[in-house]
Design a protein around this motif. Structure first.
Motif, PDB file in Angstrom:
ATOM      1  N   TRP A  35       2.192  -4.475  -1.574  1.00  0.00           N
ATOM      2  CA  TRP A  35       1.594  -3.160  -1.328  1.00  0.00           C
ATOM      3  C   TRP A  35       0.502  -2.856  -2.357  1.00  0.00           C
ATOM      4  CZ3 TRP A  35       2.126   1.493  -4.227  1.00  0.00           C
ATOM      5  CH2 TRP A  35       1.598   2.628  -3.604  1.00  0.00           C
ATOM      6  N   SER A  38      -2.553  -4.946  -1.651  1.00  0.00           N
ATOM      7  CA  SER A  38      -3.280  -4.531  -0.451  1.00  0.00           C
ATOM      8  C   SER A  38      -4.110  -3.268  -0.684  1.00  0.00           C
ATOM      9  CB  SER A  38      -2.309  -4.311   0.710  1.00  0.00           C
ATOM     10  OG  SER A  38      -1.543  -3.142   0.518  1.00  0.00           O
ATOM     11  N   ASN A  39      -3.812  -2.549  -1.762  1.00  0.00           N
ATOM     12  CA  ASN A  39      -4.525  -1.311  -2.070  1.00  0.00           C
ATOM     13  C   ASN A  39      -5.455  -1.421  -3.275  1.00  0.00           C
ATOM     14  OD1 ASN A  39      -3.444   0.755  -0.140  1.00  0.00           O
ATOM     15  ND2 ASN A  39      -1.538  -0.061  -0.952  1.00  0.00           N
ATOM     16  N   ASP A  40      -5.589  -2.618  -3.837  1.00  0.00           N
ATOM     17  CA  ASP A  40      -6.390  -2.787  -5.049  1.00  0.00           C
ATOM     18  C   ASP A  40      -7.027  -4.176  -5.040  1.00  0.00           C
ATOM     19  OD1 ASP A  40      -7.258  -3.331  -7.710  1.00  0.00           O
ATOM     20  OD2 ASP A  40      -5.820  -1.874  -8.498  1.00  0.00           O
ATOM     21  N   GLU A  41      -8.301  -4.239  -4.720  1.00  0.00           N
ATOM     22  CA  GLU A  41      -8.978  -5.523  -4.598  1.00  0.00           C
ATOM     23  C   GLU A  41      -8.974  -6.304  -5.908  1.00  0.00           C
ATOM     24  OE1 GLU A  41     -13.263  -7.403  -3.198  1.00  0.00           O
ATOM     25  OE2 GLU A  41     -12.975  -5.239  -3.102  1.00  0.00           O
TER      26      GLU A  41
END
Length: 83
Positions: A35, A38-41
């Motif tokens: 998770w 998926s929210n922090d490149e």
């Protein structure tokens, strides 16, 4: 919950920690890392080979399939080199 980053991971992300509230679907540390990535490149790129990292829940190294229930802090520990 507080997520702590250590060593070169902290330097690469330019931060030592994040405060997060994962969704109910996140039940294990493995889910949490997925998770977060998926929210922090930047985190996703830094953790391109995630299984090389150790995870800690409330200051204890634990397996990736550990439930996040009761976690106040989770630490992501990159592999270390010595010399």
């Amino acid at each position: 919950m507080k997520v702590l980053y250590f060593a070169w991971l902290r330097e690469r992300l330019n931060r030592a920690s994040d405060e997060v509230t994962p969704p109910d679907s996140v039940r294990t540390l493995d889910d949490l890392v997925c998770w977060l990535r998926s929210n922090d490149e930047a985190l996703d790129l830094a953790m391109a080979n995630p299984r090389q990292f150790k995870l800690s829940k409330n200051a204890r190294i634990v397996p990736w399939d550990t439930p996040i229930d009761g976690a106040e802090t989770v630490a992501i520990l990159p592999p270390m080199t010595g010399g």
